[in-house]
Motif scaffolding. Structure first.
Motif, PDB file in Angstrom:
ATOM      1  N   ASP A  53      -0.682  -3.746  -7.857  1.00  0.00           N
ATOM      2  CA  ASP A  53      -1.088  -5.143  -7.730  1.00  0.00           C
ATOM      3  C   ASP A  53      -0.942  -5.522  -6.268  1.00  0.00           C
ATOM      4  N   GLY A  54      -1.849  -6.320  -5.780  1.00  0.00           N
ATOM      5  CA  GLY A  54      -1.747  -6.765  -4.401  1.00  0.00           C
ATOM      6  C   GLY A  54      -2.805  -7.785  -4.074  1.00  0.00           C
ATOM      7  N   THR A  55      -2.485  -8.623  -3.126  1.00  0.00           N
ATOM      8  CA  THR A  55      -3.442  -9.603  -2.634  1.00  0.00           C
ATOM      9  C   THR A  55      -3.348  -9.678  -1.122  1.00  0.00           C
ATOM     10  N   PHE A  56      -4.461 -10.002  -0.507  1.00  0.00           N
ATOM     11  CA  PHE A  56      -4.598 -10.231   0.919  1.00  0.00           C
ATOM     12  C   PHE A  56      -4.347  -8.952   1.729  1.00  0.00           C
ATOM     13  N   THR A  57      -4.473  -9.056   3.023  1.00  0.00           N
ATOM     14  CA  THR A  57      -4.409  -7.906   3.919  1.00  0.00           C
ATOM     15  C   THR A  57      -3.103  -7.909   4.697  1.00  0.00           C
ATOM     16  N   ILE A  58      -2.469  -6.743   4.769  1.00  0.00           N
ATOM     17  CA  ILE A  58      -1.286  -6.596   5.612  1.00  0.00           C
ATOM     18  C   ILE A  58      -1.741  -6.656   7.064  1.00  0.00           C
ATOM     19  N   LYS A  59      -1.054  -7.461   7.847  1.00  0.00           N
ATOM     20  CA  LYS A  59      -1.418  -7.660   9.255  1.00  0.00           C
ATOM     21  C   LYS A  59      -0.248  -7.279  10.147  1.00  0.00           C
ATOM     22  N   SER A  60      -0.561  -6.997  11.397  1.00  0.00           N
ATOM     23  CA  SER A  60       0.512  -6.726  12.354  1.00  0.00           C
ATOM     24  C   SER A  60       1.174  -8.035  12.770  1.00  0.00           C
ATOM     25  N   ASP A  61       2.307  -7.895  13.415  1.00  0.00           N
ATOM     26  CA  ASP A  61       3.080  -9.031  13.913  1.00  0.00           C
ATOM     27  C   ASP A  61       3.490  -9.973  12.787  1.00  0.00           C
ATOM     28  N   CYS A  62       4.097  -9.374  11.761  1.00  0.00           N
ATOM     29  CA  CYS A  62       4.584 -10.191  10.653  1.00  0.00           C
ATOM     30  C   CYS A  62       5.975  -9.721  10.241  1.00  0.00           C
TER      31      CYS A  62
END
Length: 169
Positions: A53-62
């Motif tokens: 399960d997952g939503t949205f995109t993993i982004k850098s600088d988080c």
């Protein structure tokens, strides 16, 4: 989708979403791929997961929170059903960026990975009504943590990291 947590990264994975994760204790790489990759050798701390399960995109600088939850083989389906029925209120929280519920492929420990713009956003969520709603059965007779037979062989634990982008040469 698959997530790999690796101690070292090879440049032939450059087409995958690859990030450097670090905290005061260690640095690792997070690699996210639509398909299962052929990685032959894993060290004890390296892991591979299938995203269930997952939503949205993993982004850098988080700011990333890894809730590590050991689950018995017999408890896997019950545990996964719980997450398939989740309220999905976390997605509306200020500063929330992404979530991945990850089934382990080389261990017994699931990971619920959440990404936030900053650590204070995560801490604010922990005191929110959506957090209380998501965990309202914890510790009660109807909570998954109190049902018998017990599906958690060991206590869960949390790890936090700063995620940044990398450039592979």
């Amino acid at each position: 989708m698959y997530i790999y947590l690796l101690k070292d990264i090879d440049k032939h994975y450059i087409n995958q979403a690859t990030f450097k994760m670090s905290n005061s204790d260690q640095s690792m790489y997070l690699l996210e791929s639509e398909k299962e990759l052929k990685i032959d050798v894993f060290t004890e701390e390296e892991k591979v997961y299938e995203v269930i399960d997952g939503t949205f995109t993993i982004k850098s600088d988080c700011f990333a929170v890894f809730n590590n939850i050991p689950v018995t083989i017999d408890g896997r389906s019950q545990f996964e059903q719980r997450f398939q029925k989740r309220a999905r209120k976390i997605e509306d929280e200020p500063g929330f960026l992404a979530i991945r519920v990850c089934r382990p492929l080389n261990s017994d420990t699931y990971v619920v990975l959440t990404c936030w713009e900053k650590e204070s956003d995560f801490k604010n969520w922990q005191t929110s009504t959506s957090y209380q709603h998501a965990h309202k059965k914890r510790g009660t007779s109807t909570g998954i943590d109190k049902q018998q037979p017990q599906i958690f062989p060991r206590p869960s634990f949390v790890e936090t990291y700063t995620i940044s982008s990398i450039k592979l040469n």
